[in-house]
Write a protein that holds these residues in place. Structure first.
Motif, short mmCIF file in Angstrom:
data_model
loop_
_atom_site.label_atom_id
_atom_site.label_comp_id
_atom_site.label_asym_id
_atom_site.label_seq_id
_atom_site.Cartn_x
_atom_site.Cartn_y
_atom_site.Cartn_z
N MET A 170 1.81 -20.19 -15.82
CA MET A 170 1.26 -21.53 -15.98
C MET A 170 2.25 -22.53 -15.40
O MET A 170 3.39 -22.57 -15.82
N ASP A 171 1.77 -23.32 -14.48
CA ASP A 171 2.70 -24.21 -13.82
C ASP A 171 2.24 -25.65 -13.71
O ASP A 171 2.96 -26.49 -13.21
N LYS A 172 1.04 -25.98 -14.16
CA LYS A 172 0.64 -27.39 -14.11
C LYS A 172 -0.25 -27.73 -15.28
O LYS A 172 -0.97 -26.89 -15.81
N ASP A 173 -0.17 -28.97 -15.67
CA ASP A 173 -0.98 -29.44 -16.79
C ASP A 173 -2.39 -29.76 -16.31
O ASP A 173 -2.58 -30.27 -15.21
N ILE A 174 -3.35 -29.44 -17.14
CA ILE A 174 -4.76 -29.69 -16.86
C ILE A 174 -5.29 -30.62 -17.96
O ILE A 174 -4.95 -30.45 -19.13
N LEU A 175 -6.11 -31.56 -17.57
CA LEU A 175 -6.75 -32.41 -18.58
C LEU A 175 -7.74 -31.57 -19.37
O LEU A 175 -8.63 -30.93 -18.81
N VAL A 176 -7.54 -31.55 -20.67
CA VAL A 176 -8.38 -30.76 -21.57
C VAL A 176 -8.99 -31.70 -22.60
O VAL A 176 -8.31 -32.58 -23.13
N ARG A 177 -10.27 -31.49 -22.85
CA ARG A 177 -10.93 -32.19 -23.96
C ARG A 177 -11.51 -31.13 -24.88
O ARG A 177 -12.06 -30.13 -24.43
N TYR B 231 -21.83 -33.70 -30.71
CA TYR B 231 -20.41 -33.42 -30.54
C TYR B 231 -19.57 -34.69 -30.43
O TYR B 231 -20.01 -35.68 -29.86
N GLU B 232 -18.35 -34.61 -30.96
CA GLU B 232 -17.37 -35.69 -30.84
C GLU B 232 -16.13 -35.13 -30.16
O GLU B 232 -15.72 -34.00 -30.44
N CYS B 233 -15.52 -35.93 -29.31
CA CYS B 233 -14.27 -35.54 -28.67
C CYS B 233 -13.15 -35.73 -29.70
O CYS B 233 -12.91 -36.85 -30.15
N VAL B 234 -12.48 -34.64 -30.06
CA VAL B 234 -11.41 -34.71 -31.06
C VAL B 234 -10.03 -34.59 -30.44
O VAL B 234 -9.02 -34.77 -31.12
N TYR B 235 -9.99 -34.29 -29.13
CA TYR B 235 -8.72 -34.23 -28.42
C TYR B 235 -8.96 -34.45 -26.94
O TYR B 235 -9.91 -33.92 -26.37
N GLU B 236 -8.07 -35.24 -26.34
CA GLU B 236 -8.04 -35.41 -24.89
C GLU B 236 -6.60 -35.55 -24.47
O GLU B 236 -5.87 -36.41 -24.98
N GLY B 237 -6.15 -34.67 -23.58
CA GLY B 237 -4.78 -34.74 -23.11
C GLY B 237 -4.49 -33.64 -22.13
O GLY B 237 -5.28 -32.71 -21.94
N LYS B 238 -3.36 -33.73 -21.49
CA LYS B 238 -2.95 -32.72 -20.52
C LYS B 238 -2.20 -31.61 -21.25
O LYS B 238 -1.31 -31.89 -22.06
N LEU B 239 -2.59 -30.39 -20.95
CA LEU B 239 -1.96 -29.22 -21.54
C LEU B 239 -1.62 -28.22 -20.44
O LEU B 239 -2.33 -28.12 -19.44
N ASN B 240 -0.58 -27.46 -20.66
CA ASN B 240 -0.19 -26.42 -19.73
C ASN B 240 -0.91 -25.13 -20.15
O ASN B 240 -0.35 -24.30 -20.85
N VAL B 241 -2.17 -25.01 -19.73
CA VAL B 241 -3.01 -23.89 -20.10
C VAL B 241 -3.76 -23.37 -18.88
O VAL B 241 -3.90 -24.08 -17.88
N GLU B 242 -4.25 -22.14 -18.98
CA GLU B 242 -5.04 -21.56 -17.91
C GLU B 242 -6.43 -21.14 -18.37
O GLU B 242 -7.35 -21.10 -17.58
N THR B 243 -6.56 -20.80 -19.64
CA THR B 243 -7.82 -20.24 -20.14
C THR B 243 -8.23 -20.92 -21.44
O THR B 243 -7.40 -21.51 -22.14
#
Length: 109
Positions: free
Chosen positions: A1-8, A42-54
């Motif tokens: 994992m090498d880059k942050d992805i915007l995750v909601r 549905y409600e968005c309970v989190y939005e942010g950049k995370l270093n994840v792949e899956t």
């Protein structure tokens, strides 16, 4: 994992109206709703950049350490994870009873 992805992360609030949908697998959800995912619940309970792949990486984060700013319950069945790669490319995954299923899901924030 090498880059942050915007995750909601999206969750259905637990109340009288949603009791039969929260924590339901994808097949049960679609059977109950006539074949669609009720985006409006549905409600968005989190939005942010995370270093994840899956989606499994996201599941681990939201069931162990939790990300800063998280305001939901532990991630579980019926939750939806969005991976936003660009303004035109995003993928959505339904947390199913076993694993994740890619779905169509458009939520206006």
């Amino acid at each position: 994992m090498d880059k942050d992805i915007l995750v909601r992360l999206y969750q259905i609030p637990l109340n009288e109206k949603t009791r039969g949908l929260v924590f339901e697998g994808l097949e049960s959800m679609q059977k109950e709703t006539g074949g669609y995912i009720p985006v409006e619940l549905y409600e968005c309970v989190y939005e942010g950049k995370l270093n994840v792949e899956t989606p499994e990486d996201v599941f681990t984060i939201f069931n162990t350490v939790y990300a800063e700013g998280y305001k939901g319950r532990s991630m579980s069945v019926s939750d939806v994870v969005e991976f936003k790669y660009s303004d035109t490319q995003d993928l959505f995954y339904y947390c199913d009873s076993v694993g994740f299923q890619q779905i169509k899901f458009k939520k206006k924030l």
